[in-house]
Every structure is written in C-alpha cells, then in structure tokens.
Design a protein around this motif. Structure first.
Motif, short mmCIF file in Angstrom:
data_model
loop_
_atom_site.label_atom_id
_atom_site.label_comp_id
_atom_site.label_asym_id
_atom_site.label_seq_id
_atom_site.Cartn_x
_atom_site.Cartn_y
_atom_site.Cartn_z
N ALA A 193 34.39 -10.04 0.21
CA ALA A 193 34.09 -8.60 0.16
C ALA A 193 33.27 -8.29 -1.09
CB ALA A 193 35.38 -7.79 0.17
N VAL A 194 32.39 -7.33 -0.99
CA VAL A 194 31.49 -7.03 -2.11
C VAL A 194 32.24 -6.62 -3.37
CG1 VAL A 194 29.51 -6.44 -0.67
CG2 VAL A 194 31.18 -4.65 -1.27
N ASN A 195 33.46 -6.07 -3.21
CA ASN A 195 34.18 -5.63 -4.41
C ASN A 195 34.73 -6.79 -5.23
OD1 ASN A 195 36.37 -6.44 -2.88
ND2 ASN A 195 37.24 -4.39 -2.62
N ARG A 196 34.54 -8.04 -4.77
CA ARG A 196 34.90 -9.19 -5.59
C ARG A 196 33.85 -9.45 -6.68
NH1 ARG A 196 39.22 -12.26 -3.73
NH2 ARG A 196 39.09 -13.06 -5.87
N LEU A 197 32.70 -8.82 -6.56
CA LEU A 197 31.64 -9.00 -7.56
C LEU A 197 31.89 -8.08 -8.76
CD1 LEU A 197 28.44 -9.09 -5.32
CD2 LEU A 197 29.80 -11.01 -6.15
N GLY A 199 31.40 -5.38 -11.41
CA GLY A 199 30.55 -4.20 -11.43
C GLY A 199 30.51 -3.43 -10.13
N VAL A 200 31.07 -3.99 -9.07
CA VAL A 200 31.10 -3.28 -7.78
C VAL A 200 32.42 -2.53 -7.67
CG1 VAL A 200 31.03 -3.46 -5.28
CG2 VAL A 200 29.57 -4.92 -6.67
N GLY A 201 32.39 -1.24 -8.00
CA GLY A 201 33.56 -0.39 -7.85
C GLY A 201 33.50 0.36 -6.53
N LYS A 202 34.30 1.41 -6.44
CA LYS A 202 34.39 2.15 -5.18
C LYS A 202 33.06 2.80 -4.80
CE LYS A 202 39.32 3.22 -5.67
NZ LYS A 202 40.34 4.30 -5.82
N VAL A 203 32.38 3.38 -5.80
CA VAL A 203 31.13 4.09 -5.48
C VAL A 203 30.06 3.11 -5.03
CG1 VAL A 203 29.27 5.48 -6.45
CG2 VAL A 203 31.65 6.01 -7.02
N THR A 204 29.88 2.01 -5.77
CA THR A 204 28.87 1.02 -5.38
C THR A 204 29.20 0.39 -4.04
OG1 THR A 204 28.40 0.55 -7.71
CG2 THR A 204 27.66 -1.08 -6.10
N ALA A 205 30.49 0.12 -3.80
CA ALA A 205 30.90 -0.45 -2.52
C ALA A 205 30.55 0.50 -1.37
CB ALA A 205 32.39 -0.76 -2.53
N GLU A 240 21.34 -11.61 -7.97
CA GLU A 240 21.69 -12.90 -8.57
C GLU A 240 23.12 -13.31 -8.25
OE1 GLU A 240 20.86 -12.19 -12.67
OE2 GLU A 240 18.71 -12.65 -12.48
N LEU A 241 24.07 -12.38 -8.41
CA LEU A 241 25.47 -12.71 -8.16
C LEU A 241 25.69 -13.15 -6.72
CD1 LEU A 241 27.34 -9.90 -10.15
CD2 LEU A 241 26.97 -12.27 -10.84
N ALA A 242 25.02 -12.51 -5.78
CA ALA A 242 25.19 -12.87 -4.38
C ALA A 242 24.74 -14.30 -4.12
CB ALA A 242 24.40 -11.91 -3.49
#
Length: 370
Positions: A193-197, A199-205, A240-242
C-alpha cells in the motif's frame, strides 16, 4: 501521461547500490525496559504514560497492543481500550542510559551509526569491524548481543539502502529479522500500500487514490514529471521510492535540527477552528521529541493560507516545554500573533520543535527531571 519502465531497468537501479544497510528497531522499547526491570510486569499489558486527560501514550507493550493501544494515543482512550493495563510514568533518564548501551553494541561493528531516536538507528555495514561475512550475520550478532547483555529484544531489517532497511525491520516485528535482497526489491515493493512509503500520509494517499494509485507498483506507471506536477518536489521522491531508490547515506552523529508535523485540512477553515489539529499535531511532535537525547528550546507554528501563503511564528521560552500541554499552550499563544483578517481561511497547520540542546550542557534540562 503514463510510462511503465521495464522491470529489468527497475531492478538494475537497485543493484547498482552496493551498500549494506541495517535498520535496528528496539521492540516496544520503553515498555520493554519497564518489564525487564520489574519482573511482575512481564506478560502484563504495560502502558508507559502519565495518567490524565491531556496525557498521551509514550509506549505500549505488545500485550497492551493486542487491545488496540498504540503510541501517541490519548491515555484516556488507552485506558478505555484496556482497563486492566498497568500505567507506568515514563523515566527518560533510564531509557536514555539503556539507549547508550545499545549504541555501544552497534559501534562494535561499525562507526557508521545514525541514531534516529532512542530506540532505532541505521548502520552501514558495507565494511564491518568484526570481520563477519555478511550484513545478515552482523544483524544477527547485534540482536543476540542486545538479548544477552541487556535482556531486551530488537528487530532488524537488511537492505541495500536506508528506505528499504527501515521497511524490512518492521516486517517481522517483534524480535524479527528480514532481508530485502537487491534483486527482490521491486517484487517486494510492488504490492505494498502507498502509505508504507515515508511521507505518504492520509492526504497524499487520498490524492494518489484520486489518480487510481493504491499500491507502490502503480506509482511506477507515472513519469517523474507527472508526479512532480501533482506533488511538487515530493513527486520526485515518490518516483524514486517506488523503484526502491534511496541514495541517502548513513550519517553518524548527525544532530537533530528540528521535529515537526503538519497536516492539510479536508477543506479550508478559519484560524480559530484549528485547535483540534494543533493539539493532535503537538501530541505527535511531543512524543517524537521524547525519543531525542537532547532537549528542544524553540516552538514553531506554521500556517498555510487558502491562497498558499506560508506564515511561521516561533517562540523560545525561558524554560523548554515540560509537557505536551506546555507545547499546546505555546502553539496556541503563537496563533494569537497571526494578525490577518477575521475571514482569512487556512489549508494547513504545522507544529515544530527546534533549537535542540545537549542535556549535558543545558542546565535547564535537569529541571525537568527533579
């Protein structure tokens, strides 16, 4: 708009990074120290927190976590979830002493140790001091030394960079070890899930979900320019993280400059309506600051208007904040110094602590633990 890179190219990007990084994370650190030092607490749901409506949980044992108790949760909520929990006031002088002992173990193996807090650190063991044949051997040895010498457990993640190592250390908690090999990183990241990255909080998710993106693998279908257009500078970091790319080196003895948290409102609100968010962010920042060996002296309030103008106000009190409530009070006082029209609306608020001082050189630190 989308451009999927060949999976071979993605794997090559990670294989080019030959560093060997370990992320060590102590398991339920504060609560585990309390259980170690007081045998009657072993096996009990332990919550490290002051009691009271304005207190937050500093740590919870794994027995307490089974009931849903988590760090940064209001103490009254923790008490409702687990009425039979044993509440222990935190003893940060003791936790800092144990943290120093853990770090001494790290330094037997490498001088490249970057503490993140009292209970976790990155280690670069590309070349280790003890001649062990692999990073995995080093991690196993460190965990065993912590167990034997300190009667505590730690989880470790091993990977080619800091980002992947930190994800790996959480994969088999508690008391676990997990390795992400360079040629396996893409396959490992793809379904997450993207929230494992970071800097990805609720808003970015939510914004990623609006683009049809819910997994890390789906981020890779976007070109870097598109992500940058959508998320600014952080879009490049997402790109990059992806792909498992993180060139940040382990930086030993890097002092913390600041700790902060911010969030964007669902819709723009008036200044006087920011109380709940300020308190929530202050609790996160205060809890993070308790893991620092040094004490912050300056409180910072950040606001972003509906028109995207950024305002900051800061204050360095005579005595550093001694509690989360102190931090909230100072932040609310700083809010009163924002002199804009009554109808001005805001889209974001942030709380920060800065101007960290060493406890050994700052006599005011001693006042907090009299």
């Amino acid at each position: 708009m989308r451009a999927a890179l060949p999976i071979e190219a993605e794997q090559t990007a990670i294989l080019m990074d030959t560093r060997k990084i370990i992320h060590v994370d102590m398991d339920a650190f504060y609560a585990s120290v309390e259980q170690r030092d007081t045998p009657q607490l072993r096996g009990q749901p332990v919550v490290v927190a002051w009691r009271g409506k304005r207190s937050v949980v500093c740590a919870a044992s794994y027995e307490a976590r089974k009931f849903g108790v988590r760090s940064a949760m209001p103490a009254v909520q923790a008490e409702r979830l687990c009425p039979h929990a044993v509440f222990i006031p935190p003893d940060f002088l003791r936790y800092r002493a144990v943290s120093r002992s853990v770090r001494e173990i790290f330094l037997r193996h490498t001088d490249l140790v970057e503490p993140l807090s009292l209970d976790e650190a990155y280690l670069d063991v590309t070349k280790n001091k003890t001649g062990l044949p692999s990073a995995t051997h080093v991690a196993r040895t460190i965990r065993e030394q912590i167990r034997q010498e300190l009667q505590l457990t730690a989880s470790a993640g091993i990977a080619a960079n800091k980002f992947l190592a930190k994800i790996a250390s959480d994969w088999r908690k508690p008391d676990g070890l997990f390795v992400i090999k360079p040629d396996e990183a893409i396959d490992f990241l793809t379904p997450l899930a993207v929230n494992r990255l970071p800097g990805v909080g609720k808003v970015t998710a939510r914004r990623l979900a609006d683009l049809g993106v819910r997994t890390v693998g789906e981020i890779r279908s976007f070109e870097s320019g598109v992500l940058q257009q959508q998320f600014g500078r952080y879009g490049i970091r997402l790109f990059e993280l992806a792909r498992g790319i993180d060139d940040n080196p382990v930086e030993p003895n890097r002092p913390t400059q600041s700790i902060s948290a911010e969030d964007t409102f669902e819709s723009d609100i008036l200044l006087e309506e920011t109380d709940a968010m300020i308190r929530s962010l202050a609790e996160k920042v205060w809890l993070a600051s308790l893991k620092e060996p040094r004490t912050a002296r300056t409180v910072v309030l950040k606001l972003k208007t509906a028109e995207f103008s950024i305002l900051t106000r800061s204050h360095t009190p005579a005595w550093p904040p001694a509690s989360c409530e102190d931090l909230v009070s100072i932040a609310l006082a700083l809010r009163e110094k924002v002199l804009l029209s009554p109808g001005q609306k805001f889209r974001l608020v942030g709380i920060g602590l800065s101007n960290f001082r060493d406890a050994m050189t700052d006599p005011m630190e001693n006042r907090l633990f009299d």
